[in-house]
Design a protein around this motif. Sequence first.
Motif, PDB file in Angstrom:
ATOM      1  N   LEU A  10       0.819  -1.202   0.000  1.00  0.00           N
ATOM      2  CA  LEU A  10       0.000   0.000   0.000  1.00  0.00           C
ATOM      3  C   LEU A  10       0.861   1.264   0.000  1.00  0.00           C
ATOM      4  CD1 LEU A  10      -2.791   1.306   0.201  1.00  0.00           C
ATOM      5  CD2 LEU A  10      -2.592   1.150   2.680  1.00  0.00           C
ATOM      6  N   TRP A  11       1.958   1.262   0.726  1.00  0.00           N
ATOM      7  CA  TRP A  11       2.782   2.472   0.805  1.00  0.00           C
ATOM      8  C   TRP A  11       3.457   2.773  -0.520  1.00  0.00           C
ATOM      9  CZ3 TRP A  11       8.041   2.173   0.070  1.00  0.00           C
ATOM     10  CH2 TRP A  11       8.603   0.905   0.123  1.00  0.00           C
ATOM     11  N   GLN A  12       3.813   1.738  -1.322  1.00  0.00           N
ATOM     12  CA  GLN A  12       4.415   1.969  -2.640  1.00  0.00           C
ATOM     13  C   GLN A  12       3.388   2.565  -3.597  1.00  0.00           C
ATOM     14  OE1 GLN A  12       6.143  -1.704  -3.963  1.00  0.00           O
ATOM     15  NE2 GLN A  12       8.134  -1.236  -3.026  1.00  0.00           N
ATOM     16  N   ARG A  13       2.145   2.081  -3.529  1.00  0.00           N
ATOM     17  CA  ARG A  13       1.094   2.658  -4.370  1.00  0.00           C
ATOM     18  C   ARG A  13       0.820   4.101  -3.957  1.00  0.00           C
ATOM     19  NH1 ARG A  13      -3.648  -1.384  -3.896  1.00  0.00           N
ATOM     20  NH2 ARG A  13      -2.630  -1.811  -1.936  1.00  0.00           N
ATOM     21  N   PHE A  14       0.852   4.368  -2.660  1.00  0.00           N
ATOM     22  CA  PHE A  14       0.634   5.725  -2.164  1.00  0.00           C
ATOM     23  C   PHE A  14       1.752   6.656  -2.630  1.00  0.00           C
ATOM     24  CE2 PHE A  14       1.202   8.951   1.201  1.00  0.00           C
ATOM     25  CZ  PHE A  14      -0.025   9.590   1.070  1.00  0.00           C
ATOM     26  N   LEU A  15       3.002   6.197  -2.563  1.00  0.00           N
ATOM     27  CA  LEU A  15       4.128   7.002  -3.035  1.00  0.00           C
ATOM     28  C   LEU A  15       4.054   7.246  -4.547  1.00  0.00           C
ATOM     29  CD1 LEU A  15       7.148   5.635  -0.972  1.00  0.00           C
ATOM     30  CD2 LEU A  15       5.988   7.825  -0.742  1.00  0.00           C
ATOM     31  N   ALA A  16       3.624   6.232  -5.296  1.00  0.00           N
ATOM     32  CA  ALA A  16       3.466   6.410  -6.743  1.00  0.00           C
ATOM     33  C   ALA A  16       2.390   7.446  -7.033  1.00  0.00           C
ATOM     34  CB  ALA A  16       3.122   5.079  -7.401  1.00  0.00           C
ATOM     35  N   GLY A  17       1.311   7.440  -6.272  1.00  0.00           N
ATOM     36  CA  GLY A  17       0.256   8.444  -6.439  1.00  0.00           C
ATOM     37  C   GLY A  17       0.750   9.840  -6.096  1.00  0.00           C
ATOM     38  N   LEU A  18       1.517   9.969  -5.022  1.00  0.00           N
ATOM     39  CA  LEU A  18       2.085  11.267  -4.660  1.00  0.00           C
ATOM     40  C   LEU A  18       3.056  11.762  -5.716  1.00  0.00           C
ATOM     41  CD1 LEU A  18       2.821  11.064  -0.824  1.00  0.00           C
ATOM     42  CD2 LEU A  18       1.131  12.472  -1.991  1.00  0.00           C
ATOM     43  N   ASN A  19       3.861  10.864  -6.251  1.00  0.00           N
ATOM     44  CA  ASN A  19       4.801  11.217  -7.298  1.00  0.00           C
ATOM     45  C   ASN A  19       4.061  11.743  -8.524  1.00  0.00           C
ATOM     46  OD1 ASN A  19       7.267  11.514  -8.545  1.00  0.00           O
ATOM     47  ND2 ASN A  19       7.347   9.394  -9.227  1.00  0.00           N
ATOM     48  N   GLU A  20       2.999  11.062  -8.916  1.00  0.00           N
ATOM     49  CA  GLU A  20       2.194  11.509 -10.065  1.00  0.00           C
ATOM     50  C   GLU A  20       1.530  12.847  -9.763  1.00  0.00           C
ATOM     51  OE1 GLU A  20       0.566  11.550 -13.781  1.00  0.00           O
ATOM     52  OE2 GLU A  20       2.069  10.175 -12.994  1.00  0.00           O
ATOM     53  N   PHE A  21       1.024  13.028  -8.569  1.00  0.00           N
ATOM     54  CA  PHE A  21       0.379  14.286  -8.173  1.00  0.00           C
ATOM     55  C   PHE A  21       1.370  15.447  -8.222  1.00  0.00           C
ATOM     56  CE2 PHE A  21      -0.773  17.337  -4.829  1.00  0.00           C
ATOM     57  CZ  PHE A  21      -2.034  17.705  -5.281  1.00  0.00           C
ATOM     58  N   TYR A  22       2.610  15.202  -7.847  1.00  0.00           N
ATOM     59  CA  TYR A  22       3.627  16.250  -7.841  1.00  0.00           C
ATOM     60  C   TYR A  22       4.092  16.605  -9.255  1.00  0.00           C
ATOM     61  CZ  TYR A  22       7.943  18.747  -6.971  1.00  0.00           C
ATOM     62  OH  TYR A  22       8.931  19.690  -6.983  1.00  0.00           O
ATOM     63  N   HIS A  23       4.296  15.603 -10.127  1.00  0.00           N
ATOM     64  CA  HIS A  23       4.864  15.839 -11.450  1.00  0.00           C
ATOM     65  C   HIS A  23       3.842  16.244 -12.503  1.00  0.00           C
ATOM     66  CE1 HIS A  23       8.260  13.529  -9.723  1.00  0.00           C
ATOM     67  NE2 HIS A  23       8.936  14.440 -10.387  1.00  0.00           N
ATOM     68  N   ALA A  24       2.571  15.970 -12.288  1.00  0.00           N
ATOM     69  CA  ALA A  24       1.547  16.238 -13.307  1.00  0.00           C
ATOM     70  C   ALA A  24       1.498  17.709 -13.735  1.00  0.00           C
ATOM     71  CB  ALA A  24       0.182  15.768 -12.823  1.00  0.00           C
ATOM     72  N   PRO A  25       1.544  18.695 -12.836  1.00  0.00           N
ATOM     73  CA  PRO A  25       1.459  20.088 -13.294  1.00  0.00           C
ATOM     74  C   PRO A  25       2.664  20.543 -14.113  1.00  0.00           C
ATOM     75  CG  PRO A  25       1.040  19.958 -10.927  1.00  0.00           C
ATOM     76  CD  PRO A  25       1.516  18.615 -11.376  1.00  0.00           C
ATOM     77  N   TYR A  26       3.790  19.886 -13.976  1.00  0.00           N
ATOM     78  CA  TYR A  26       5.015  20.321 -14.640  1.00  0.00           C
ATOM     79  C   TYR A  26       5.320  19.545 -15.916  1.00  0.00           C
ATOM     80  CZ  TYR A  26       5.483  22.222  -9.998  1.00  0.00           C
ATOM     81  OH  TYR A  26       5.239  22.871  -8.825  1.00  0.00           O
ATOM     82  N   ARG A  27       4.515  18.550 -16.230  1.00  0.00           N
ATOM     83  CA  ARG A  27       4.794  17.683 -17.370  1.00  0.00           C
ATOM     84  C   ARG A  27       4.793  18.469 -18.684  1.00  0.00           C
ATOM     85  NH1 ARG A  27       1.500  13.359 -16.239  1.00  0.00           N
ATOM     86  NH2 ARG A  27       3.179  12.584 -14.962  1.00  0.00           N
ATOM     87  N   GLN A  28       3.832  19.367 -18.865  1.00  0.00           N
ATOM     88  CA  GLN A  28       3.752  20.141 -20.091  1.00  0.00           C
ATOM     89  C   GLN A  28       4.923  21.117 -20.207  1.00  0.00           C
ATOM     90  OE1 GLN A  28       0.179  22.429 -20.487  1.00  0.00           O
ATOM     91  NE2 GLN A  28       0.534  22.886 -22.622  1.00  0.00           N
ATOM     92  N   ALA A  29       5.284  21.752 -19.110  1.00  0.00           N
ATOM     93  CA  ALA A  29       6.413  22.689 -19.136  1.00  0.00           C
ATOM     94  C   ALA A  29       7.723  21.961 -19.427  1.00  0.00           C
ATOM     95  CB  ALA A  29       6.512  23.434 -17.812  1.00  0.00           C
TER      96      ALA A  29
END
Length: 91
Positions: A10-29
Amino acid sequence: MDDIKNDQPLWQRFLAGLNEFYHAPYRQAMARAARDEEDLFMLMMFAESLGIDNPASFYTLELQPLFLENFHDWHTRMGMEKCPFDHIGCC
């Protein structure tokens, strides 16, 4: 597909979700910055052929055949409707 996700703790899935949440706004830039960097590199490679003095032409000349397939996309993105070279028939 759910079996694969359930194999991870569960903690690895949670970290993957946090990672995606952090990087999503910057992906286009980041994609835009990478494209701008590639455009500058293509200009450096084909500058001598375009009539611009290039101090690094000795090093970039041997890379031209590798990037020739991307040349059409590059020159249309730079606003050149037709290929500026007579010896390259991309258009």
